[in-house]
Design a protein around this motif. Structure first.
Motif, PDB file in Angstrom:
ATOM      1  N   GLU A  53       1.129  -0.919   0.071  1.00 44.23           N
ATOM      2  CA  GLU A  53      -0.116   0.029  -0.356  1.00 44.23           C
ATOM      3  C   GLU A  53       0.881   1.054   0.315  1.00 44.23           C
ATOM      4  OE1 GLU A  53      -3.162  -0.388   2.798  1.00 44.23           O
ATOM      5  OE2 GLU A  53      -3.371  -2.781   2.742  1.00 44.23           O
ATOM      6  N   MET A  54       0.664   2.283  -0.868  1.00 41.06           N
ATOM      7  CA  MET A  54       2.091   3.361  -0.784  1.00 41.06           C
ATOM      8  C   MET A  54       0.823   4.306  -1.345  1.00 41.06           C
ATOM      9  SD  MET A  54       4.518   1.855  -3.763  1.00 41.06           S
ATOM     10  CE  MET A  54       4.832   0.311  -3.488  1.00 41.06           C
ATOM     11  N   GLY A  63      -1.868  12.445  -2.473  1.00 39.93           N
ATOM     12  CA  GLY A  63      -2.805  12.328  -2.147  1.00 39.93           C
ATOM     13  C   GLY A  63      -3.113  10.079  -1.722  1.00 39.93           C
ATOM     14  N   MET A  64      -3.343  10.523  -3.712  1.00 40.93           N
ATOM     15  CA  MET A  64      -3.668   9.401  -3.704  1.00 40.93           C
ATOM     16  C   MET A  64      -3.002   8.039  -3.172  1.00 40.93           C
ATOM     17  SD  MET A  64      -3.987  10.433  -7.737  1.00 40.93           S
ATOM     18  CE  MET A  64      -4.816   8.727  -8.286  1.00 40.93           C
ATOM     19  N   ARG A  65      -3.739   6.994  -3.081  1.00 40.81           N
ATOM     20  CA  ARG A  65      -3.731   5.823  -3.001  1.00 40.81           C
ATOM     21  C   ARG A  65      -3.167   4.839  -3.495  1.00 40.81           C
ATOM     22  NH1 ARG A  65      -8.886   4.128   0.721  1.00 40.81           N
ATOM     23  NH2 ARG A  65      -9.802   4.825  -1.056  1.00 40.81           N
ATOM     24  N   MET A  66      -2.635   3.754  -3.908  1.00 40.83           N
ATOM     25  CA  MET A  66      -2.191   2.992  -4.686  1.00 40.83           C
ATOM     26  C   MET A  66      -2.308   1.325  -4.074  1.00 40.83           C
ATOM     27  SD  MET A  66      -1.937   5.289  -7.070  1.00 40.83           S
ATOM     28  CE  MET A  66      -1.667   3.799  -8.501  1.00 40.83           C
ATOM     29  N   TRP A  78      -0.514  -1.628 -10.938  1.00 36.76           N
ATOM     30  CA  TRP A  78      -0.582  -0.673  -9.849  1.00 36.76           C
ATOM     31  C   TRP A  78      -2.687  -0.518  -9.538  1.00 36.76           C
ATOM     32  CZ3 TRP A  78       3.633  -1.385 -12.004  1.00 36.76           C
ATOM     33  CH2 TRP A  78       4.946  -0.889 -12.053  1.00 36.76           C
ATOM     34  N   ILE A  79      -2.727  -0.392  -8.572  1.00 34.89           N
ATOM     35  CA  ILE A  79      -4.379  -0.217  -8.396  1.00 34.89           C
ATOM     36  C   ILE A  79      -4.950   0.697  -7.524  1.00 34.89           C
ATOM     37  CG2 ILE A  79      -6.666  -2.048  -7.793  1.00 34.89           C
ATOM     38  CD1 ILE A  79      -5.340  -3.806  -7.592  1.00 34.89           C
ATOM     39  N   SER A  80      -5.412   1.770  -8.872  1.00 34.95           N
ATOM     40  CA  SER A  80      -5.847   3.088  -7.870  1.00 34.95           C
ATOM     41  C   SER A  80      -6.627   3.313  -7.011  1.00 34.95           C
ATOM     42  CB  SER A  80      -5.943   4.151  -9.251  1.00 34.95           C
ATOM     43  OG  SER A  80      -6.254   5.386  -8.886  1.00 34.95           O
ATOM     44  N   LEU A  81      -7.238   3.381  -5.943  1.00 33.09           N
ATOM     45  CA  LEU A  81      -8.056   2.779  -4.450  1.00 33.09           C
ATOM     46  C   LEU A  81      -8.441   4.408  -5.025  1.00 33.09           C
ATOM     47  CD1 LEU A  81      -6.040   1.722  -1.922  1.00 33.09           C
ATOM     48  CD2 LEU A  81      -8.114   0.592  -3.521  1.00 33.09           C
ATOM     49  N   ASP A  82      -8.572   4.939  -5.197  1.00 32.31           N
ATOM     50  CA  ASP A  82      -9.203   6.675  -5.366  1.00 32.31           C
ATOM     51  C   ASP A  82      -9.636   7.221  -6.667  1.00 32.31           C
ATOM     52  OD1 ASP A  82      -8.544   7.512  -3.106  1.00 32.31           O
ATOM     53  OD2 ASP A  82      -6.633   8.083  -2.919  1.00 32.31           O
ATOM     54  N   ASP A  86      -9.267   0.561 -10.094  1.00 32.05           N
ATOM     55  CA  ASP A  86      -8.523   0.518 -11.674  1.00 32.05           C
ATOM     56  C   ASP A  86      -7.160   0.199 -11.570  1.00 32.05           C
ATOM     57  OD1 ASP A  86     -11.579   1.173 -12.898  1.00 32.05           O
ATOM     58  OD2 ASP A  86     -11.128   3.177 -13.668  1.00 32.05           O
ATOM     59  N   ILE A  87      -6.920  -0.240 -12.567  1.00 31.97           N
ATOM     60  CA  ILE A  87      -5.504  -0.696 -12.939  1.00 31.97           C
ATOM     61  C   ILE A  87      -4.969   0.413 -13.645  1.00 31.97           C
ATOM     62  CG2 ILE A  87      -3.508  -2.490 -13.802  1.00 31.97           C
ATOM     63  CD1 ILE A  87      -5.221  -4.355 -13.291  1.00 31.97           C
ATOM     64  N   SER A  88      -4.207   1.343 -13.358  1.00 37.67           N
ATOM     65  CA  SER A  88      -3.719   2.742 -13.994  1.00 37.67           C
ATOM     66  C   SER A  88      -2.211   2.135 -14.714  1.00 37.67           C
ATOM     67  CB  SER A  88      -3.180   4.014 -12.815  1.00 37.67           C
ATOM     68  OG  SER A  88      -2.747   3.578 -11.632  1.00 37.67           O
ATOM     69  N   ARG A  89      -2.034   0.620 -14.674  1.00 38.97           N
ATOM     70  CA  ARG A  89      -0.360   0.779 -15.172  1.00 38.97           C
ATOM     71  C   ARG A  89      -0.210  -0.770 -14.459  1.00 38.97           C
ATOM     72  NH1 ARG A  89       4.617   3.966 -11.303  1.00 38.97           N
ATOM     73  NH2 ARG A  89       5.453   2.568 -13.297  1.00 38.97           N
ATOM     74  N   LEU A  90      -0.003  -1.119 -15.922  1.00 42.83           N
ATOM     75  CA  LEU A  90       0.377  -2.480 -15.898  1.00 42.83           C
ATOM     76  C   LEU A  90       1.889  -3.019 -16.782  1.00 42.83           C
ATOM     77  CD1 LEU A  90      -2.015  -5.766 -16.122  1.00 42.83           C
ATOM     78  CD2 LEU A  90      -0.478  -5.054 -17.774  1.00 42.83           C
TER      79      LEU A  90
END
Length: 358
Positions: A53-54, A63-66, A78-82, A86-90
């Motif tokens: 968790e980052m 501040g965005m949670r990943m 990288w899953i964007s919790l905020d 969604d998967i922001s990067r793969l």
């Protein structure tokens, strides 16, 4: 770790067991308890795989949670919790697969819900969820003004959990798309990432938790980008019919699957591909000897949109299963294609992303 910021949590009951603090592998015991399974070569499983968790810092991403996810086989996401989970990067073994838009990461508080304001914060990424009440062109439907591609992609997850079981990473998220005097929908999303092969299973369960019928429009805006996408990439879409969105797209229909070099002044083209039953679309690039297939059932997601954008810097190929086309909810209603979710009714969508290497 389980985080619940609103008290009400519809995650499966076993999450409440708090099986782990740090996503340790577990197996049930005969006594009904849980046994932690550790690899004796590792000090911590994050040495090779797991979920970390980052938070991002700086700019509009501050501040965005990943969730940073690795499976130990070269698959990283990288899953964007905020941003709806969604998967922001793969990437696979260092090669990027998705398109990252010029705006970069943008936190949900910067979302502009007027007209095409969506584009100011459309990170794109490997995939963006469009919906849940509207997809496609801004329009007015039944007196309701609807923005481009709906609002769900800018709603933060209100709770999430992750754990490892049976050589798979499980990630569960809850996203609430609801307002007083309006529609009330709950999205329960689960990713299953294999530790044995480079494969991701996505299951979305969308429930109408309100007391009135709710329009349901969903499109999985999967965005292929460089170096997976280049002029040598091969795209396969097993369509029985291809329908151009407009006259401009019609002029390029014979070469709709052809990928070209980035062009200055390129105008996007969209095609609607008709497919039946369980189907699979794919892209493969011999330059990196990698590709990805997207498998799903057209009974769940009967529509498929190909978004072809070969512009300089705006270089992306959208492979987009959905339950509608991106023409606006008013058009889908007029054509009798608008799906309606009854109170307490749940719709389930399943997609599988399988990495191909040669």
């Amino acid at each position: 770790m389980l985080k619940n910021t609103h008290g009400r949590n519809n995650l499966l009951s076993f999450l409440a067991l708090r099986i782990r603090e740090n996503s340790l592998p577990v197996e049930p015991t005969q006594s009904g308890g849980m046994e932690i399974i550790m690899n004796k070569y590792l000090g911590h499983q994050n040495q090779m795989y797991g979920v970390e968790e980052m938070r991002l810092t700086g700019g509009k991403a501050d501040g965005m949670r990943m969730l940073y996810v690795r499976n130990g086989k070269g698959l990283e996401l990288w899953i964007s919790l905020d941003r709806c989970g969604d998967i922001s990067r793969l990437s696979v073994k260092g090669d990027n697969f998705g398109y990252f838009a010029p705006c970069g990461y943008v936190a949900p508080q910067y979302y502009d819900n007027k007209g095409v304001g969506f584009l100011k914060s459309f990170t794109a990424g490997f995939f963006t969820t469009c919906g849940l009440n509207a997809v496609g062109s801004p329009c007015t439907d039944m007196g309701e003004e609807l923005p481009l591609h709906g609002t769900i992609s800018h709603i933060p997850c209100e709770s999430f959990g992750h754990w490892i079981k049976d050589d798979e990473i499980h990630i569960k998220l809850m996203i609430r798309d609801a307002a007083i005097f309006s529609y009330q929908l709950m999205l329960e999303r689960e990713y299953i990432v294999s530790l044995e092969k480079n494969e991701i299973k996505l299951t979305d369960k969308i429930t109408n938790i309100g007391s009135c019928d709710a329009p349901l429009e969903v499109l999985y805006h999967c965005n292929m980008g460089y170096p997976l996408l280049s002029e040598n990439a091969k795209i396969s879409i097993p369509a029985t019919e291809v329908i151009p969105r407009n006259g401009h797209a019609k002029s390029g229909i014979d070469t709709c699957l052809e990928v070209i070099k980035p062009q200055r002044g390129y105008e996007e083209m969209c095609y609607y591909h008709v497919m039946n039953g369980e189907t699979e679309v794919s892209i493969f690039n011999p330059d990196i000897n990698k590709g990805v297939t997207i498998a799903y059932d057209t009974k769940e997601l009967p529509c498929f949109t190909q978004w072809k954008m070969m512009g300089e810097y705006d270089y992306v190929m959208g492979l987009e299963p959905g339950n509608c086309y991106p023409d606006g909810r008013d058009v889908m209603r007029e054509k009798g294609m608008l799906e309606i979710l009854k109170p307490d009714e749940t719709k389930t969508h399943n997609l599988k992303f399988k990495i191909v290497e040669k």
